[in-house]
Write a protein that holds these residues in place. Sequence first.
Motif: not given
Length: 57
Positions: A14, A18, A21, A36, A39-40, A42-43
């Motif tokens: 993660h 980060e 990103l 995007a 971000k996906r 990471k989520l």
Amino acid sequence: MTIEAHLATLEKKHGVLEQELHTALLQPSVQDQHIADIKRRKLRLKDEIEKIRSSSH
């Protein structure tokens, strides 16, 4: 692999995402789709971390 080791691995991944990103956001040439995607990912990792933490209590 213990739950703690698995959590540590997920948290490290993660953190890497980060940083990736952050770097991507500083480069105007990076496409929105790539951002995007980061971000996906990471989520998904965050959700998996939370799921493991909640099931281990």
